[in-house]
Design an enzyme around this catalytic site. Structure first.
Site, PDB file in Angstrom:
ATOM      1  N   ASP A 142      -2.978 -10.673  -2.043  1.00  0.00           N
ATOM      2  CA  ASP A 142      -3.434 -10.174  -0.752  1.00  0.00           C
ATOM      3  C   ASP A 142      -4.916  -9.784  -0.855  1.00  0.00           C
ATOM      4  O   ASP A 142      -5.408  -9.484  -1.941  1.00  0.00           O
ATOM      5  CB  ASP A 142      -2.587  -8.959  -0.370  1.00  0.00           C
ATOM      6  CG  ASP A 142      -2.839  -8.456   1.036  1.00  0.00           C
ATOM      7  OD1 ASP A 142      -2.063  -8.818   1.933  1.00  0.00           O
ATOM      8  OD2 ASP A 142      -3.792  -7.683   1.231  1.00  0.00           O
TER       9      ASP A 142
ATOM     10  N   HIS B 210       0.809  -1.222   0.000  1.00  0.00           N
ATOM     11  CA  HIS B 210       0.000   0.000   0.000  1.00  0.00           C
ATOM     12  C   HIS B 210       0.846   1.277   0.000  1.00  0.00           C
ATOM     13  O   HIS B 210       0.305   2.365  -0.245  1.00  0.00           O
ATOM     14  CB  HIS B 210      -0.920   0.039   1.218  1.00  0.00           C
ATOM     15  CG  HIS B 210      -1.951  -1.040   1.240  1.00  0.00           C
ATOM     16  ND1 HIS B 210      -2.807  -1.274   0.190  1.00  0.00           N
ATOM     17  CD2 HIS B 210      -2.267  -1.962   2.191  1.00  0.00           C
ATOM     18  CE1 HIS B 210      -3.602  -2.290   0.482  1.00  0.00           C
ATOM     19  NE2 HIS B 210      -3.297  -2.728   1.689  1.00  0.00           N
TER      20      HIS B 210
END
Length: 343
Positions: free
Chosen positions: A196, A161
């Site tokens: 993920d 991220h």
């Protein structure tokens, strides 16, 4: 198969994070790495202590000012001499029109959300998470391992991220992007496949206009789910990178069969791209009982996932990132490792 980790990754201990209107108990805790390390121990597999590769590969991806904030922000925060709390944690988000004058302004500029606080020892863990990942890339560059070997990096905190100049989603340095760029010194094409539960908007942003790094992600639909603003199917890259960013957002509630139908599509993309090296961002948060899960992958499903990755017959670097059902992390990692070991 070679496995890497480093004890310093346990030093980052968040006190909490702000999400969806309230403060929440931290999920990305040192105990995660403790549990992950139990898996190779049970299986009789050696874990190699990561050595220091250095800061240069990090600065090849991230802005200098941002890295400086990660390294020195806590000291600036505490030096104010006011009641600032135990961590650098902003409630102001202003990445633009911000001169960065003062630590509060820097936090507003460099923290994209409330889930990436910085404590006294956070930088040490952040740095060694990146170094752990870089050890696998460096081994390939120096031809220290067989060409088609599997390398597993137990990395914490995670990275996918993290954007070029901001932290968020428990992530600070984008390990996948850092090692992909590092590998480009020798290898022409790198594929990153991300399984993920959450879309890796940081990876997408960094390589969005490039065709030498393919990014394909299988994740929960970002509609009302982190990262909220990225990860949709229509996001395909730009310029010469158009077509080299491929997202597979899953409807929330997707079962294991559905998960693998998307994974198979992503693997077809990787096969067509024919990369020199594959980087796999692995999240155990797709596990059926994970507090972040919006799909239902079983423990045995991780063995199947590893077998599919192995079938690519490419050098593979696995970055173990998400996964917050702590009591099942060792069992799930054992299943995953078994998928690479089994014939």
């Amino acid at each position: 198969m070679k496995i890497y980790s480093h004890e310093n990754q346990k030093l980052h201990k968040p006190k909490g994070y702000y999400s969806r209107g309230k403060m929440r108990q931290p999920q990305e805790m040192p105990e995660r790495l403790v549990e992950l390390l139990k898996a190779p121990e049970v299986m009789g597999l050696k874990v190699t202590d990561a050595k220091e590769i250095g800061i240069d590969p990090i600065l090849a991806i991230h802005d200098f000012g941002y890295v400086d904030f990660l390294k020195h922000g806590y000291d600036e925060w505490t030096a104010l001499g006011e009641e600032m709390g135990e961590e650098v944690q902003t409630s102001i988000y202003a990445s633009t029109n911000n001169a960065g004058l003062g630590i509060l302004a820097k936090a507003a500029q460099y923290q994209a959300d409330g889930s990436a606080p910085i404590g006294k020892y956070s930088w040490t863990s952040i740095y060694w998470s990146a170094q752990t990942a870089l050890n696998a890339a460096d081994a390939l560059l120096k031809e220290e391992i067989p060409q088609n070997d599997i390398q597993i990096c137990l990395t914490r905190p995670a990275g996918h991220h993290a954007r070029k100049s901001s932290a968020g989603g428990f992530c600070y340095l984008n390990n996948a992007a850092i090692i992909a760029q590092h590998l480009r010194q020798k290898f022409q094409k790198i594929a990153i496949i991300d399984t993920d539960m959450h879309h890796g908007q940081g990876i997408q942003e960094i390589f969005y206009d490039r065709k030498d790094v393919l990014y394909t992600s299988v994740h929960g639909s970002p509609i009302n789910f982190y990262p909220v603003v990225a990860g949709h199917e229509h996001e395909k890259g730009q310029g010469e990178g158009y077509g080299y960013n491929i997202n597979y957002p899953m409807p929330h509630g997707t079962d294991e069969k559905g998960f693998f139908s998307y994974v198979d599509k992503a693997l077809e993309n990787v096969t067509l791209f024919n990369p020199d090296v594959v980087v796999h961002v692995l999240g155990f948060d797709v596990y059926k009982d994970d507090p972040q899960a919006k799909c239902y992958v079983s423990t045995q499903g991780f063995m199947a996932l590893a077998k599919k990755m192995k079938a690519l017959n490419k050098p593979i670097i696995v970055l173990v990132e998400g996964g917050y059902c702590i009591e099942k992390l060792s069992e799930n990692l054992q299943a995953f490792l078994s998928g690479f070991i089994s014939e």
